[in-house]
Design an enzyme around this catalytic site. Structure first.
Site, mmCIF file in Angstrom:
data_model
loop_
_atom_site.group_PDB
_atom_site.id
_atom_site.type_symbol
_atom_site.label_atom_id
_atom_site.label_comp_id
_atom_site.label_asym_id
_atom_site.label_seq_id
_atom_site.Cartn_x
_atom_site.Cartn_y
_atom_site.Cartn_z
ATOM 1 N N VAL A 142 0.832 -1.204 0.000
ATOM 2 C CA VAL A 142 0.000 0.000 0.000
ATOM 3 C C VAL A 142 0.865 1.252 0.000
ATOM 4 O O VAL A 142 0.560 2.228 -0.697
ATOM 5 C CB VAL A 142 -0.962 -0.009 1.205
ATOM 6 C CG1 VAL A 142 -1.732 1.308 1.287
ATOM 7 C CG2 VAL A 142 -1.936 -1.170 1.094
ATOM 8 N N PRO A 159 4.717 -29.836 -1.717
ATOM 9 C CA PRO A 159 3.630 -29.633 -0.747
ATOM 10 C C PRO A 159 3.470 -28.143 -0.463
ATOM 11 O O PRO A 159 4.462 -27.402 -0.372
ATOM 12 C CB PRO A 159 4.112 -30.395 0.497
ATOM 13 C CG PRO A 159 5.592 -30.489 0.350
ATOM 14 C CD PRO A 159 5.867 -30.560 -1.124
ATOM 15 N N HIS A 204 -10.737 -6.854 -5.347
ATOM 16 C CA HIS A 204 -11.799 -7.457 -4.539
ATOM 17 C C HIS A 204 -13.109 -7.462 -5.324
ATOM 18 O O HIS A 204 -13.425 -6.505 -6.035
ATOM 19 C CB HIS A 204 -12.018 -6.666 -3.253
ATOM 20 C CG HIS A 204 -10.945 -6.838 -2.222
ATOM 21 N ND1 HIS A 204 -9.884 -7.706 -2.367
ATOM 22 C CD2 HIS A 204 -10.774 -6.235 -1.003
ATOM 23 C CE1 HIS A 204 -9.115 -7.633 -1.296
ATOM 24 N NE2 HIS A 204 -9.638 -6.749 -0.456
ATOM 25 N N CYS A 263 -10.846 -1.919 2.912
ATOM 26 C CA CYS A 263 -10.920 -1.913 1.445
ATOM 27 C C CYS A 263 -12.256 -2.434 0.929
ATOM 28 O O CYS A 263 -12.848 -1.857 -0.005
ATOM 29 C CB CYS A 263 -9.769 -2.726 0.856
ATOM 30 S SG CYS A 263 -9.500 -4.327 1.644
#
Length: 340
Positions: free
Chosen positions: A14, A181, A241, A129
């Site tokens: 940010v 893994p 998002h 956000c």
């Protein structure tokens, strides 16, 4: 004459976006400093065509600096934001620490700019956000029909957990092709090729802290009478998002009026074509400033309901851009004094 600007947490995802946004929007900067922890001191960061050498936050004197854009993590902001504010530097804080403080405005400039006039502690909070992009989209609808209740499911990018979250998605994805893994450190379970219905810690009522934030922040920003229930999910997307929002209003909704209001709303871009691909996905909003609204339709299961899909770049409008816009709005309202 410009302003003296301190960017705190400048080496994080940010913080770097804040520096980029300040330069792109040609914020009136006379002097700028990049601040971070002692281990990052001496690193170099770009600001437009300039190179900034990171300075140590722990030994920095904020006296004479006009505005501090903070994104260093909640514990660091809790300690250093009041120090900066006491020195006369207006703090715009991206962490969750001050958001619900009644003396600290929680601001999205397109939604509640007048809250800036009620600043008491020289600190302003930047919302979560996921909250920001939702309230930007809801504000014009609330003005038309009076919002009562919101049910939202979020699909949140790993960059919301910072650079380490992005690195974990990358390494797990790469490792899956060579049968390594998965190394799980930043998230509760494997994030590559998976969805995790937990962001932040669980609370006593079964909600996570992220879900609680969306509810209480929406009420503080938009309207204290609005009810919100959120289900927040981390998904294997790097930036951007997404939210599926169902909103119930007090007054009858008119789809044509809703469309027109969203088209005209500041900070919103409506792209709602009822055809294959006639909507915006998170990968398409990266680097963009708007909250994009698609899939707008009437919800027939409740009185006066609307449903829509909303995406936004969580590092820009969800953090850096909103913080810079707060500073710009303060200048426009003559609320940001200069010390130079």
């Amino acid at each position: 004459m410009g302003y003296r600007v301190a960017v705190v947490g400048a080496t994080g995802a940010v913080g770097r976006e804040i520096l980029k946004t300040l330069a792109e929007r040609e914020f009136p900067v006379d002097d700028i400093v990049a601040l971070a922890s002692p281990r990052s001191a001496g690193r170099e960061l770009s600001f437009g065509d300039r190179v900034l050498k990171v300075q140590n936050l722990e030994t920095f004197d904020f006296k004479g600096w006009d505005v501090g854009l903070f994104s260093p993590g909640g514990a660091v902001s809790a300690k250093y934001a009041p120090i900066a504010a006491k020195a006369g530097c207006v703090v715009i804080d991206n962490t969750s620490h001050f958001r619900m403080d009644p003396d600290v405005p929680l601001v999205v400039p397109e939604v509640n700019p007048d809250a800036l006039k009620r600043m008491k502690r020289n600190i302003i909070a930047n919302p979560n956000c996921s909250t920001i992009q939702m309230v930007v989209a809801l504000k014009p609808l609330h003005d038309l029909f009076t919002l009562k209740r919101v049910v939202v499911s979020t699909y949140q990018a790993v960059s919301g957990a910072g650079k380490d979250g992005m690195d974990e998605l990358f390494s797990q994805t790469r490792g899956s092709f060579v049968t390594d893994p998965p190394k799980i450190e930043q998230f509760q379970k494997q994030i590559a090729f998976n969805c995790i219905p937990q962001i932040d810690r669980f609370m006593e009522d079964g909600a996570t802290k992220e879900e609680w934030k969306m509810a209480v922040e929406t009420r503080k920003i938009l309207d204290p009478d609005v009810s919100v229930i959120a289900t927040c999910v981390r998904v294997p997307v790097f930036i951007g998002h997404s939210e599926a929002v169902v909103a119930e209003f007090a007054e009858p909704v008119d789809l044509a009026r809703a469309r027109e209001a969203l088209r005209e709303a500041e900070g919103v871009i409506l792209r709602d074509e009822r055809e294959d691909g006639g909507y915006v996905t998170p990968i398409e909003c990266v680097g963009e400033d708007a909250s994009y609204v698609s899939r707008l339709r009437v919800d027939p299961t409740v009185p006066n309901g609307l449903a829509f899909w909303c995406v936004s770049d969580n590092l820009r409008k969800g953090a850096a851009l909103n913080a810079v816009q707060i500073a710009e709005t303060m200048i426009a309202l003559d609320l940001l004094p200069r010390h130079g």
